[in-house]
Design a protein around this motif. Sequence first.
Motif, mmCIF file in Angstrom:
data_model
loop_
_atom_site.group_PDB
_atom_site.id
_atom_site.type_symbol
_atom_site.label_atom_id
_atom_site.label_comp_id
_atom_site.label_asym_id
_atom_site.label_seq_id
_atom_site.Cartn_x
_atom_site.Cartn_y
_atom_site.Cartn_z
ATOM 1 N N LYS A 199 0.846 -1.194 0.000
ATOM 2 C CA LYS A 199 0.000 0.000 0.000
ATOM 3 C C LYS A 199 0.879 1.241 0.000
ATOM 4 O O LYS A 199 1.964 1.237 0.562
ATOM 5 C CB LYS A 199 -0.891 0.001 1.234
ATOM 6 N N PRO A 200 0.413 2.321 -0.619
ATOM 7 C CA PRO A 200 1.225 3.543 -0.687
ATOM 8 C C PRO A 200 1.098 4.465 0.521
ATOM 9 O O PRO A 200 1.704 5.524 0.548
ATOM 10 C CB PRO A 200 0.680 4.232 -1.940
ATOM 11 N N ILE A 201 0.350 4.073 1.543
ATOM 12 C CA ILE A 201 0.067 5.029 2.616
ATOM 13 C C ILE A 201 1.288 5.383 3.444
ATOM 14 O O ILE A 201 1.409 6.517 3.895
ATOM 15 C CB ILE A 201 -1.099 4.568 3.508
ATOM 16 N N ALA A 202 2.194 4.442 3.661
ATOM 17 C CA ALA A 202 3.400 4.769 4.439
ATOM 18 C C ALA A 202 4.222 5.831 3.723
ATOM 19 O O ALA A 202 4.733 6.760 4.352
ATOM 20 C CB ALA A 202 4.236 3.514 4.672
ATOM 21 N N ALA A 203 4.315 5.714 2.406
ATOM 22 C CA ALA A 203 5.043 6.723 1.627
ATOM 23 C C ALA A 203 4.336 8.076 1.717
ATOM 24 O O ALA A 203 4.991 9.112 1.819
ATOM 25 C CB ALA A 203 5.173 6.278 0.179
ATOM 26 N N ILE A 204 3.020 8.071 1.701
ATOM 27 C CA ILE A 204 2.264 9.319 1.834
ATOM 28 C C ILE A 204 2.557 9.971 3.179
ATOM 29 O O ILE A 204 2.803 11.176 3.251
ATOM 30 C CB ILE A 204 0.749 9.074 1.653
ATOM 31 N N LEU A 254 9.029 1.548 -3.451
ATOM 32 C CA LEU A 254 8.587 1.748 -4.840
ATOM 33 C C LEU A 254 7.591 2.891 -4.973
ATOM 34 O O LEU A 254 7.614 3.629 -5.963
ATOM 35 C CB LEU A 254 7.981 0.454 -5.386
ATOM 36 N N PHE A 255 6.712 3.054 -4.007
ATOM 37 C CA PHE A 255 5.717 4.129 -4.074
ATOM 38 C C PHE A 255 6.305 5.497 -3.725
ATOM 39 O O PHE A 255 5.784 6.523 -4.153
ATOM 40 C CB PHE A 255 4.531 3.847 -3.148
ATOM 41 N N TYR A 256 7.366 5.530 -2.933
ATOM 42 C CA TYR A 256 7.913 6.802 -2.450
ATOM 43 C C TYR A 256 8.254 7.775 -3.582
ATOM 44 O O TYR A 256 7.802 8.924 -3.551
ATOM 45 C CB TYR A 256 9.128 6.552 -1.554
ATOM 46 N N HIS A 290 6.037 -4.761 2.817
ATOM 47 C CA HIS A 290 5.797 -3.374 3.214
ATOM 48 C C HIS A 290 7.001 -2.506 2.850
ATOM 49 O O HIS A 290 6.850 -1.382 2.367
ATOM 50 C CB HIS A 290 5.517 -3.326 4.707
ATOM 51 N N VAL A 291 8.197 -3.026 3.079
ATOM 52 C CA VAL A 291 9.432 -2.313 2.738
ATOM 53 C C VAL A 291 9.504 -2.055 1.239
ATOM 54 O O VAL A 291 9.753 -0.920 0.794
ATOM 55 C CB VAL A 291 10.665 -3.115 3.218
ATOM 56 N N LEU A 292 9.291 -3.093 0.446
ATOM 57 C CA LEU A 292 9.391 -2.958 -1.015
ATOM 58 C C LEU A 292 8.324 -2.020 -1.573
ATOM 59 O O LEU A 292 8.619 -1.183 -2.432
ATOM 60 C CB LEU A 292 9.289 -4.332 -1.675
ATOM 61 N N SER A 293 7.097 -2.142 -1.091
ATOM 62 C CA SER A 293 6.037 -1.278 -1.625
ATOM 63 C C SER A 293 6.280 0.179 -1.251
ATOM 64 O O SER A 293 6.063 1.073 -2.072
ATOM 65 C CB SER A 293 4.661 -1.745 -1.158
ATOM 66 N N THR A 294 6.739 0.431 -0.044
ATOM 67 C CA THR A 294 7.016 1.813 0.360
ATOM 68 C C THR A 294 8.157 2.397 -0.457
ATOM 69 O O THR A 294 8.080 3.539 -0.914
ATOM 70 C CB THR A 294 7.336 1.880 1.871
ATOM 71 N N GLN A 343 16.417 8.377 -0.557
ATOM 72 C CA GLN A 343 15.230 8.624 0.270
ATOM 73 C C GLN A 343 14.271 7.445 0.180
ATOM 74 O O GLN A 343 13.687 7.028 1.187
ATOM 75 C CB GLN A 343 14.517 9.902 -0.170
ATOM 76 N N SER A 344 14.089 6.906 -1.027
ATOM 77 C CA SER A 344 13.206 5.755 -1.219
ATOM 78 C C SER A 344 13.709 4.549 -0.433
ATOM 79 O O SER A 344 12.930 3.831 0.197
ATOM 80 C CB SER A 344 13.104 5.387 -2.697
ATOM 81 N N PHE A 345 15.018 4.335 -0.480
ATOM 82 C CA PHE A 345 15.612 3.226 0.259
ATOM 83 C C PHE A 345 15.370 3.396 1.762
ATOM 84 O O PHE A 345 14.962 2.458 2.443
ATOM 85 C CB PHE A 345 17.109 3.123 -0.033
ATOM 86 N N LEU A 346 15.615 4.597 2.273
ATOM 87 C CA LEU A 346 15.409 4.851 3.701
ATOM 88 C C LEU A 346 13.933 4.763 4.095
ATOM 89 O O LEU A 346 13.605 4.290 5.190
ATOM 90 C CB LEU A 346 15.982 6.213 4.081
ATOM 91 N N ALA A 347 13.062 5.226 3.200
ATOM 92 C CA ALA A 347 11.627 5.121 3.471
ATOM 93 C C ALA A 347 11.220 3.655 3.575
ATOM 94 O O ALA A 347 10.480 3.265 4.489
ATOM 95 C CB ALA A 347 10.826 5.822 2.387
#
Length: 162
Positions: free
Chosen positions: A30-35, A148-150, A142-146, A101-105
Motif C-alpha cells: 500500500k502507498p500510505i506509508a510513503a504518503i 517503490l511508491f515513495y 511493506h518495505v518494497l512497496s514503500t 530517500q526511497s531506500f530509507l523510506a
Amino acid sequence: MSTKRMSRVAILAALAIALRFAFASFPNIKPIAAIFLICLLYFPLFDSLLIMTLTMLGSSLLFGFGIVVCWQILSFAGVLLLWKYLVLPLIKSGKLSIPLQSFLAGFSMFFYGFLISLLSAVQYGVNPFVYWLNGLTFDLLHVLSTALFYPIIYHIFRRFLE
C-alpha cells in the motif's frame, strides 16, 4: 487550525483511506506509508500525525476496528518521529537523493514492523522476537512497496505543493 489546513488534512486522509482500500487485496502493499513520510516534507509534524491517525481510524471503519489499530497508530507515529528527526534534516540539506530517500523510506518500514510486532506480541503474551521473525516476509512486502511508491508520490506531491 485554519479551514485551509483542516481541508488539506481531511483530503489527504481521505486519499490515503481510498488508496488503502484500493490496494486491500494485496497484503501489505500500500502507498500510505510513503504518503505519511512525504507529508512530513511539506507539512508540520502535527498535521502529518493527524493525517496518519485519521487514515488508520477511517480505514478501520472499512476493514474492522480492533486494538491493532492502536498499535498501527503508535508504530506509524514512531516511524514518523524517527523520519522527522533523523532523516528529514538530511533531506532538507540536500544530502539525500530521491533513490536514497526511497531506500530509507522502505527501510523505515522494518522499524514499523518491529514496533507493531512488539506491541502485538505483548498483547498476545508470546515471545516478541519469534513473533517478529514470523512476520518478516510480510514486513519485506511493506518495505518494497514503500520504497517503490515513495518516488512516485514524492513527484506528485512536489508538483502540486511547491
